[in-house]
Structures are given as structure tokens and as C-alpha cells.
Motif scaffolding. Structure first.
Motif, mmCIF file in Angstrom:
data_model
loop_
_atom_site.group_PDB
_atom_site.id
_atom_site.type_symbol
_atom_site.label_atom_id
_atom_site.label_comp_id
_atom_site.label_asym_id
_atom_site.label_seq_id
_atom_site.Cartn_x
_atom_site.Cartn_y
_atom_site.Cartn_z
ATOM 1 N N ASN A 148 18.305 3.839 10.200
ATOM 2 C CA ASN A 148 18.823 4.365 11.457
ATOM 3 C C ASN A 148 17.735 5.220 12.115
ATOM 4 O OD1 ASN A 148 21.273 3.197 10.754
ATOM 5 N ND2 ASN A 148 22.046 5.073 9.837
ATOM 6 N N LYS A 149 17.878 5.494 13.387
ATOM 7 C CA LYS A 149 16.875 6.305 14.094
ATOM 8 C C LYS A 149 16.837 7.725 13.534
ATOM 9 C CE LYS A 149 19.653 8.385 17.738
ATOM 10 N NZ LYS A 149 19.800 8.695 19.162
ATOM 11 N N TYR A 150 15.675 8.366 13.684
ATOM 12 C CA TYR A 150 15.609 9.800 13.387
ATOM 13 C C TYR A 150 15.130 10.610 14.598
ATOM 14 C CZ TYR A 150 10.566 9.196 12.289
ATOM 15 O OH TYR A 150 9.217 8.908 12.335
ATOM 16 N N TYR A 151 14.744 9.927 15.674
ATOM 17 C CA TYR A 151 14.610 10.599 16.976
ATOM 18 C C TYR A 151 14.485 9.551 18.065
ATOM 19 C CZ TYR A 151 9.424 10.238 17.691
ATOM 20 O OH TYR A 151 8.135 9.812 17.915
ATOM 21 N N ASN A 152 14.614 10.005 19.329
ATOM 22 C CA ASN A 152 14.535 9.081 20.464
ATOM 23 C C ASN A 152 14.186 9.868 21.720
ATOM 24 O OD1 ASN A 152 14.689 6.755 21.981
ATOM 25 N ND2 ASN A 152 16.918 6.770 22.156
ATOM 26 N N THR A 153 12.964 9.739 22.189
ATOM 27 C CA THR A 153 12.506 10.448 23.385
ATOM 28 C C THR A 153 11.920 9.442 24.377
ATOM 29 O OG1 THR A 153 10.434 10.899 22.201
ATOM 30 C CG2 THR A 153 12.061 12.675 22.291
ATOM 31 N N LYS A 196 0.836 -1.203 0.000
ATOM 32 C CA LYS A 196 0.000 0.000 0.000
ATOM 33 C C LYS A 196 0.871 1.253 0.000
ATOM 34 C CE LYS A 196 -3.960 2.091 2.375
ATOM 35 N NZ LYS A 196 -4.936 1.950 3.483
ATOM 36 N N PHE A 197 2.048 1.157 0.602
ATOM 37 C CA PHE A 197 3.039 2.232 0.568
ATOM 38 C C PHE A 197 4.418 1.607 0.687
ATOM 39 C CE2 PHE A 197 0.308 2.335 4.391
ATOM 40 C CZ PHE A 197 1.129 1.697 5.308
ATOM 41 N N ASP A 198 5.458 2.452 0.560
ATOM 42 C CA ASP A 198 6.842 1.953 0.479
ATOM 43 C C ASP A 198 7.617 2.119 1.782
ATOM 44 O OD1 ASP A 198 6.658 1.467 -2.420
ATOM 45 O OD2 ASP A 198 6.478 3.660 -2.513
ATOM 46 N N ALA A 199 7.154 2.980 2.669
ATOM 47 C CA ALA A 199 7.869 3.256 3.913
ATOM 48 C C ALA A 199 6.880 3.742 4.953
ATOM 49 C CB ALA A 199 8.955 4.304 3.695
ATOM 50 N N ILE A 200 7.190 3.465 6.218
ATOM 51 C CA ILE A 200 6.371 3.966 7.329
ATOM 52 C C ILE A 200 7.174 5.031 8.063
ATOM 53 C CG2 ILE A 200 5.266 3.412 9.531
ATOM 54 C CD1 ILE A 200 4.958 0.520 8.498
ATOM 55 N N ILE A 201 6.641 6.246 8.097
ATOM 56 C CA ILE A 201 7.233 7.310 8.901
ATOM 57 C C ILE A 201 6.140 7.761 9.859
ATOM 58 C CG2 ILE A 201 8.386 9.565 8.906
ATOM 59 C CD1 ILE A 201 9.452 8.972 6.157
ATOM 60 N N ALA A 202 6.113 7.128 11.029
ATOM 61 C CA ALA A 202 4.981 7.306 11.943
ATOM 62 C C ALA A 202 5.391 7.067 13.389
ATOM 63 C CB ALA A 202 3.847 6.357 11.550
ATOM 64 N N SER A 203 6.594 7.522 13.760
ATOM 65 C CA SER A 203 7.064 7.368 15.142
ATOM 66 C C SER A 203 7.084 5.908 15.582
ATOM 67 C CB SER A 203 6.205 8.203 16.107
ATOM 68 O OG SER A 203 6.437 9.581 15.910
ATOM 69 N N MET A 204 7.623 5.041 14.726
ATOM 70 C CA MET A 204 7.689 3.611 15.033
ATOM 71 C C MET A 204 9.037 3.260 15.645
ATOM 72 S SD MET A 204 6.975 0.304 12.570
ATOM 73 C CE MET A 204 5.185 0.512 12.649
ATOM 74 N N SER A 205 8.996 2.665 16.836
ATOM 75 C CA SER A 205 10.227 2.251 17.511
ATOM 76 C C SER A 205 10.868 1.066 16.783
ATOM 77 C CB SER A 205 9.937 1.843 18.955
ATOM 78 O OG SER A 205 9.454 2.933 19.700
ATOM 79 N N ILE A 206 12.188 1.089 16.746
ATOM 80 C CA ILE A 206 12.963 0.013 16.120
ATOM 81 C C ILE A 206 13.089 -1.112 17.146
ATOM 82 C CG2 ILE A 206 15.173 -0.598 15.056
ATOM 83 C CD1 ILE A 206 15.550 2.494 14.620
ATOM 84 N N THR A 207 12.302 -2.173 17.010
ATOM 85 C CA THR A 207 12.335 -3.260 17.975
ATOM 86 C C THR A 207 12.686 -4.576 17.284
ATOM 87 O OG1 THR A 207 10.005 -3.905 17.741
ATOM 88 C CG2 THR A 207 10.502 -2.112 19.272
ATOM 89 N N TYR A 257 12.025 -0.916 23.760
ATOM 90 C CA TYR A 257 11.930 0.280 22.922
ATOM 91 C C TYR A 257 12.937 0.306 21.770
ATOM 92 C CZ TYR A 257 8.629 2.500 26.095
ATOM 93 O OH TYR A 257 7.508 2.803 26.831
ATOM 94 N N GLY A 258 14.006 -0.489 21.879
ATOM 95 C CA GLY A 258 15.026 -0.425 20.845
ATOM 96 C C GLY A 258 15.836 0.856 20.943
ATOM 97 N N PRO A 259 16.640 1.161 19.901
ATOM 98 C CA PRO A 259 17.532 2.328 19.960
ATOM 99 C C PRO A 259 16.876 3.645 19.589
ATOM 100 C CG PRO A 259 17.882 1.119 17.928
ATOM 101 C CD PRO A 259 16.881 0.325 18.724
ATOM 102 N N GLY A 260 15.602 3.627 19.246
ATOM 103 C CA GLY A 260 14.946 4.875 18.879
ATOM 104 C C GLY A 260 13.869 4.650 17.833
ATOM 105 N N ILE A 261 13.474 5.744 17.207
ATOM 106 C CA ILE A 261 12.413 5.729 16.194
ATOM 107 C C ILE A 261 13.043 5.710 14.804
ATOM 108 C CG2 ILE A 261 10.444 7.002 15.275
ATOM 109 C CD1 ILE A 261 10.033 5.937 18.130
ATOM 110 N N GLY A 262 12.592 4.775 13.978
ATOM 111 C CA GLY A 262 13.143 4.669 12.629
ATOM 112 C C GLY A 262 12.066 4.618 11.570
ATOM 113 N N ILE A 263 12.510 4.541 10.331
ATOM 114 C CA ILE A 263 11.619 4.397 9.177
ATOM 115 C C ILE A 263 11.570 2.922 8.810
ATOM 116 C CG2 ILE A 263 11.245 5.013 6.753
ATOM 117 C CD1 ILE A 263 12.947 7.568 7.358
ATOM 118 N N ALA A 264 10.373 2.374 8.734
ATOM 119 C CA ALA A 264 10.214 0.960 8.376
ATOM 120 C C ALA A 264 10.007 0.817 6.877
ATOM 121 C CB ALA A 264 9.023 0.363 9.119
#
Length: 261
Positions: free
Chosen positions: A110-115, A88-99, A214-221
Motif C-alpha cells: 500500500n502507499k506510504y505517501y502521496n504528494t 541485490k536487496f529485498d525491497a525498494i524504499i525510494a519514493s517509487m510510484s505505484i504504476t 502516477y498511480g495511487p501514491g508511493i509504495g514499497i516495491a
């Protein structure tokens, strides 16, 4: 793409191939990006169907860096990974944690933020701290299929963790006095507290994130095996961090660098 028949007849085969390649090279990469649209201030769909938020601005900056044409698609959170896998799409950019659990289904950049996560309680709550003992026999709200729900279930075994399809639904129950506490990203919770409804409540405290959850942060799936797309995103993340674009977007939303250590 069209190349005139006369040109095709007169050019040598090698020259024709180079001409076709040059025309194709000018065509921008097209990427469909999936996002939830219900997780302010990271991604939110406004009343006039406009997507806004930190995730959205970062996605646009990455697409510009990659010289790609990007289209956004909104998708309910619980179905967002299956929708990616179904094309349905090619990437998820939706605050998804890298787990590790999600990495069984998708690949991550790689992560693009981590709070950090945090707990919010009513202003008149008698809950004194954020320990399991403090939350014993309390009802904690969380959005389902998130790392926050997983963390709450593991960290507060003597609490009743109630999960909701969206963050908006747990907020509504919190406002109406049906929950003792809620857990989510500290920035999402602060955004809630800054609203009229959020005046009911306060941040009890932030929590130390368990990296196993939580993994190392938020990434793009992205879909597994699409290494070229992943590396294009990684290069773009590094570039906007370096050239100041990330800092500019960060300052629009937050008073501190959300990239983390």
C-alpha cells in the motif's frame, strides 16, 4: 544455532523440534532495503556516507515495527528494479510510484505517501502558467525513468522534455540556464529552492497528477510473489500510521501530512 549433542540425545523428538523452533523464532527477520540516496529530502547520501531522509526514517520505523534487522543498499535509480529482481536487496524504499507499468515487474505494498508534481522555472521566466500552451517550445528537465518524465512527455507534447540520470543533474542545468523549466515532486523542488543554488528559481505551480501515470501514491516495491513480506510491510505501515510514529517522522520533514487522501 547450536543445540548440545547431549540435549539432542536426551530430548524426545517432538520436544527437540519444539526447542529448535523456539530458538529459530527468536532470530529476527533480516531485510535488505534498496534506495537511491540522491533524492532529498526523501533519501540522500551525505558526504560521510550516511543515508538520511523521509524514506530512510520510514524504512527504519517499519523495520522496528516488524522487529526486523534491516540493511540499506544504495543503487542508481535506473537500475533499481533490475537489482531487486537479481536479489541485490529485498525491497525498494525510494519514493517509487505505484504504476501499472512497474507492476508488470514488481509487486507493491500500500502507499506510504502521496504528494503532487510541480514545475519550477527561473525567477525571471516569462512562462505564465502550467498549461501545454504555456510550455510550448520550452525545454523541460526531468529525471529519467520516473513518472514525472512520463507525465511531462504525455502532457507537454509541444515541449522538449530532456531527461537526466539524477535529479541533481537537471538542477545543475537549471541553475546554469540550460532549461526553461523542471518537473518533479513539489517537496523535492521546494527543497532545491531552499538551497543557495535554488535561489535562481521559483515554483510555477503544482500539477494535477494523472493517476494513469502516477498511480495511487508511493509504495514499497518487492519481488513478485513475495506475498508474506508485502503483507508484513502493509501491517507495519498501518501500525505506524495508527501509533503516531508516522506523524512524528512527517513533522520532522514537512508542515503537512504527506500521506494524502
Amino acid at each position: 544455532m547450536r543445540i548440545s549433542r547431549r540435549l539432542a540425545l536426551t530430548l524426545p523428538a517432538a520436544a527437540l523440534a519444539l526447542t529448535i523452533g523456539a530458538v529459530q523464532a527468536q532470530e529476527p527477520m533480516k531485510i535488505k532495503i534498496g534506495t537511491e540516496g540522491a533524492y532529498p529530502p526523501f533519501n540522500n547520501l551525505t558526504a560521510d556516507n550516511t543515508l538520511e531522509g523521509f524514506d530512510i526514517d520510514i524504512a527504519k520505523a517499519l523495520c522496528e515495527e516488524m522487529k526486523a534487522e534491516c540493511e540499506f543498499v544504495t543503487q542508481d535509480w535506473e537500475g533499481i528494479i533490475p537489482a531487486l529482481q537479481a536479489g541485490k536487496f529485498d525491497a525498494i524504499i525510494a519514493s517509487m510510484s505505484i504504476t501499472e507499468e512497474r507492476k508488470k515487474q514488481v509487486d507493491f505494498t500500500n502507499k506510504y505517501y502521496n504528494t503532487p508534481p510541480a514545475l519550477v522555472v527561473p525567477k525571471d521566466s516569462d512562462i505564465a502558467g502550467t498549461s501545454p500552451e504555456d510550455l510550448k517550445d520550452k525545454t523541460i528537465g526531468a529525471q529519467g525513468a520516473t513518472t514525472h518524465a512520463t507525465f511531462a512527455e504525455a502532457s507537454f507534447p509541444d515541449s522538449d522534455v530532456k531527461v537526466y540520470p539524477t535529479a541533481e543533474e537537471y538542477k545543475l542545468d537549471m541553475v546554469n540556464g540550460r532549461l526553461d523549466a523542471v518537473i518533479d515532486d513539489v517537496i523535492v523542488l521546494q527543497e532545491f529552492l531552499d538551497t543557495e543554488d535554488g535561489a535562481c528559481c521559483k515554483i510555477l505551480g503544482t500539477l494535477k497528477p494523472d493517476e494513469a501515470v502516477y498511480g495511487p501514491g508511493i509504495g514499497i516495491a518487492i519481488r513478485q510473489g513475495e506475498d508474506e513480506l508485502r503483507e508484513k510491510f502493509n501491517a507495519a505501515i498501518a501500525a505506524i500510521r495508527e501509533n503516531g510514529t508516522y506523524e512524528e517522522i512527517n513533522k520532522k520533514y514537512f508542515e503537512f501530512d504527506v500521506y494524502g487522501d
